[in-house]
Design a protein around this motif. Structure first.
Motif, short mmCIF file in Angstrom:
data_model
loop_
_atom_site.label_atom_id
_atom_site.label_comp_id
_atom_site.label_asym_id
_atom_site.label_seq_id
_atom_site.Cartn_x
_atom_site.Cartn_y
_atom_site.Cartn_z
N ALA A 1 0.82 -1.22 0.00
CA ALA A 1 0.00 0.00 0.00
C ALA A 1 0.85 1.27 0.00
CB ALA A 1 -0.94 -0.01 1.20
N ALA A 2 2.10 1.16 0.46
CA ALA A 2 2.99 2.32 0.48
C ALA A 2 3.83 2.43 -0.79
CB ALA A 2 3.90 2.24 1.70
N GLY A 3 3.61 1.52 -1.75
CA GLY A 3 4.36 1.56 -3.00
C GLY A 3 5.70 0.87 -2.95
N ARG A 4 5.97 0.12 -1.89
CA ARG A 4 7.23 -0.61 -1.76
C ARG A 4 7.07 -2.03 -2.29
NH1 ARG A 4 7.31 0.86 4.54
NH2 ARG A 4 5.40 -0.35 4.19
N ASP A 5 8.17 -2.59 -2.81
CA ASP A 5 8.13 -3.98 -3.26
C ASP A 5 7.79 -4.89 -2.09
OD1 ASP A 5 8.84 -3.20 -5.82
OD2 ASP A 5 10.98 -3.58 -5.51
N VAL A 6 6.92 -5.85 -2.33
CA VAL A 6 6.56 -6.78 -1.26
C VAL A 6 7.73 -7.71 -0.99
CG1 VAL A 6 4.11 -6.66 -1.85
CG2 VAL A 6 5.53 -8.48 -2.84
N PRO A 7 7.83 -8.27 0.21
CA PRO A 7 8.91 -9.22 0.51
C PRO A 7 8.78 -10.49 -0.31
CG PRO A 7 7.89 -8.38 2.52
CD PRO A 7 7.00 -7.96 1.39
N LEU B 1 3.03 -12.04 -0.08
CA LEU B 1 1.82 -11.73 -0.86
C LEU B 1 0.69 -11.18 0.00
CD1 LEU B 1 1.82 -14.87 -3.18
CD2 LEU B 1 2.48 -12.53 -3.80
N LEU B 2 0.76 -11.40 1.31
CA LEU B 2 -0.26 -10.82 2.20
C LEU B 2 -0.22 -9.30 2.16
CD1 LEU B 2 -0.03 -13.14 5.32
CD2 LEU B 2 -1.95 -12.94 3.74
N GLN B 3 0.93 -8.74 1.82
CA GLN B 3 1.09 -7.28 1.77
C GLN B 3 0.79 -6.71 0.39
OE1 GLN B 3 4.80 -5.93 3.59
NE2 GLN B 3 4.99 -7.89 4.68
N LEU B 4 0.43 -7.57 -0.54
CA LEU B 4 0.24 -7.15 -1.93
C LEU B 4 -0.96 -6.21 -2.07
CD1 LEU B 4 1.12 -7.41 -4.89
CD2 LEU B 4 -0.27 -9.49 -5.02
N LEU C 1 0.37 -19.05 4.22
CA LEU C 1 0.60 -19.22 2.78
C LEU C 1 -0.72 -19.31 2.02
CD1 LEU C 1 3.55 -21.74 3.03
CD2 LEU C 1 3.68 -19.40 2.16
N GLU C 2 -1.71 -19.95 2.60
CA GLU C 2 -3.03 -20.02 1.96
C GLU C 2 -3.61 -18.62 1.79
OE1 GLU C 2 -6.61 -21.92 0.41
OE2 GLU C 2 -4.54 -22.59 0.69
N ARG C 3 -3.50 -17.80 2.82
CA ARG C 3 -4.02 -16.43 2.71
C ARG C 3 -3.24 -15.62 1.68
NH1 ARG C 3 -3.87 -16.86 8.36
NH2 ARG C 3 -2.15 -15.36 8.47
N GLY C 4 -1.92 -15.82 1.64
CA GLY C 4 -1.12 -15.12 0.64
C GLY C 4 -1.49 -15.50 -0.78
N LEU C 5 -1.69 -16.80 -1.01
CA LEU C 5 -2.08 -17.25 -2.34
C LEU C 5 -3.48 -16.76 -2.70
CD1 LEU C 5 -0.72 -20.93 -2.31
CD2 LEU C 5 0.24 -18.97 -3.55
N ALA C 6 -4.36 -16.71 -1.72
CA ALA C 6 -5.71 -16.21 -1.98
C ALA C 6 -5.66 -14.73 -2.38
CB ALA C 6 -6.59 -16.39 -0.74
N ARG C 7 -4.80 -13.95 -1.73
CA ARG C 7 -4.65 -12.55 -2.11
C ARG C 7 -4.06 -12.44 -3.52
NH1 ARG C 7 -6.33 -7.85 -3.10
NH2 ARG C 7 -4.77 -6.19 -3.07
N TRP C 8 -3.11 -13.27 -3.84
CA TRP C 8 -2.48 -13.31 -5.17
C TRP C 8 -3.54 -13.62 -6.23
CZ3 TRP C 8 1.07 -11.83 -8.26
CH2 TRP C 8 1.66 -12.62 -9.24
N ALA C 9 -4.40 -14.58 -5.94
CA ALA C 9 -5.45 -14.94 -6.90
C ALA C 9 -6.48 -13.83 -7.03
CB ALA C 9 -6.12 -16.24 -6.46
N GLU C 10 -6.80 -13.18 -5.91
CA GLU C 10 -7.76 -12.09 -5.95
C GLU C 10 -7.28 -10.96 -6.86
OE1 GLU C 10 -9.99 -9.08 -2.76
OE2 GLU C 10 -8.22 -10.24 -2.17
#
Length: 391
Positions: free
Chosen positions: A175-181, A187-190, A240-249
């Protein structure tokens, strides 16, 4: 012991088509050891070797041995799954196709051999990235690749292929425009993906060789089923499941596509962002090496892998071989490091013999210490059994 034909019968036609025995013996050496054992007692038999792979570790070498005019290209150091440098390479075919094996740069064996940055930190499965595989692909494209075949089995990662795509120019920011880890947890920060710099796929297209049929998300998905094998505990799997779900969203596409969960969701990422087609890896390699024609005229088929269990029949080499052998009416045997009980081949037919090297050697440790010795012993045992059955 009498050899083939001593009792008047014709020599047997034998096809030996194993996968690699992960961590102990590549497929070509496994096939040769089994053949040496078989032929020591039945030297007149016709034995055809068809070492195989399913898109996982060893696919590059099997395809190199099966394609004329191909060459291995070294690209120098790339990033391993946990960031340490590791040698990168791909297979260049004569027609401009390149074959990239994800395990070369992002494989589980690299995470295990290099160790985490902090051995006390349980979060490394959360940070493992496919970035290095993307670096190899980028270099192959720079050198003129016109088509890509990506073999994705054996990964250390659960990042949905996000690292691979970042190496190819996709920018993933918070959200701050920084590359995610790095890794699936990042991906949770995406917040947003910027595809302006994403390199276009090769004009000839992209195929992803998958070794599983699992979707990206859910109880059969990449995190739930495979992340524990990569060191993730229950909390890490949920992250990891939540991160992948955000990636898919954010990415779109269909996370429930069979095979999308391969390599921690790498198949999903490359299909969604690069339009790749998902292809069963074992069947692709089997076709390349002419397995179907060899099995169709065989009397005996021997296949194998490190562990034979229910997953062996879902996109793996052993399942692909068994389907062909059963259809051809050949006698089929499985040689493995270890075996689960009561596994049945498609159609409900029982495997005539499952021979575990751990049983021959006395323990799994002894079998892994000298796998070729015990594979030869397995070949001898199967040849003896075949001779007895013929009498």
């Amino acid at each position: 012991m009498s050899d083939a034909g001593a009792s008047g019968g014709r020599p047997a036609r034998v096809v030996i088509a194993p996968d690699s025995f992960k961590g102990s013996c590549p497929a070509d050496l496994a096939a040769q050891a089994l053949a040496d054992g078989w032929l020591s007692g039945r030297p007149r038999d016709e034995v055809a070797l068809r070492p195989l792979a399913d898109g996982g570790e060893g696919t590059l070498d099997v395809m190199a041995a099966s394609t004329q005019g191909s060459r291995i290209v070294d690209v120098g150091a790339v990033r391993g799954p946990l960031g340490a440098p590791t040698p990168g390479r791909y297979l260049a075919l004569a027609d401009g196709t390149v074959v990239v094996e994800l395990a070369v740069a992002s494989g589980l064996h690299l995470a295990a051999s290099s160790g985490p940055a902090d051995p006390a930190d349980p979060a490394d499965p959360l940070r493992a990235s496919t970035f290095g595989t993307g670096q190899i692909i980028k270099e192959a494209l720079r050198r003129g690749a016109t088509r890509l075949v990506l073999a994705v089995g054996g990964s250390a990662t659960t990042d949905g292929g996000s690292g691979l795509l970042q190496a190819l120019g996709l920018r993933l920011v918070d959200a701050a425009g920084r590359d995610v880890p790095d890794g699936g947890a990042g991906l949770l920060q995406l917040h947003r993906a910027d595809a302006d710099g994403l390199i276009a796929p090769p004009l000839g297209g992209v195929e992803v060789l998958v070794d599983v049929v699992n979707p990206l998300l859910g109880p059969r998905g990449a995190a739930a089923v495979f992340a524990p094998q990569k060191g993730a505990d229950a909390d890490a799997v949920a992250t990891l499941e939540r991160g992948l779900a955000r990636w898919a969203e954010l990415s779109g596409g269909d996370p429930q596509t069979p095979g999308a969960g391969a390599a921690g969701g790498t198949a999903y990422g490359v299909a969604t962002w690069w339009g790749a087609h998902l292809v069963p890896g074992a069947d692709h390699v089997a076709e390349l090496v002419g397995l179907g024609a060899a099995v169709a005229r065989s009397d005996v088929v021997i296949t194998g892998e490190g562990r034979f269990d229910a997953t062996s029949l879902g996109g793996k080499v052993v399942g692909a071989v068994l389907r062909r052998a059963v259809a051809a009416g050949a006698r089929v045997h499985v040689v493995c490091g270890r075996a689960d009980a009561d596994v049945r081949v498609p159609g409900g037919a029982a495997v005539p013999q499952v021979l575990a090297l751990a049983d021959l050697a006395g323990s799994a440790q002894a079998a892994m210490a000298d796998p070729q010795r015990w594979l030869r012993a397995a070949g001898v045992r199967l040849a003896e059994a075949h001779g007895t059955q013929q009498r």
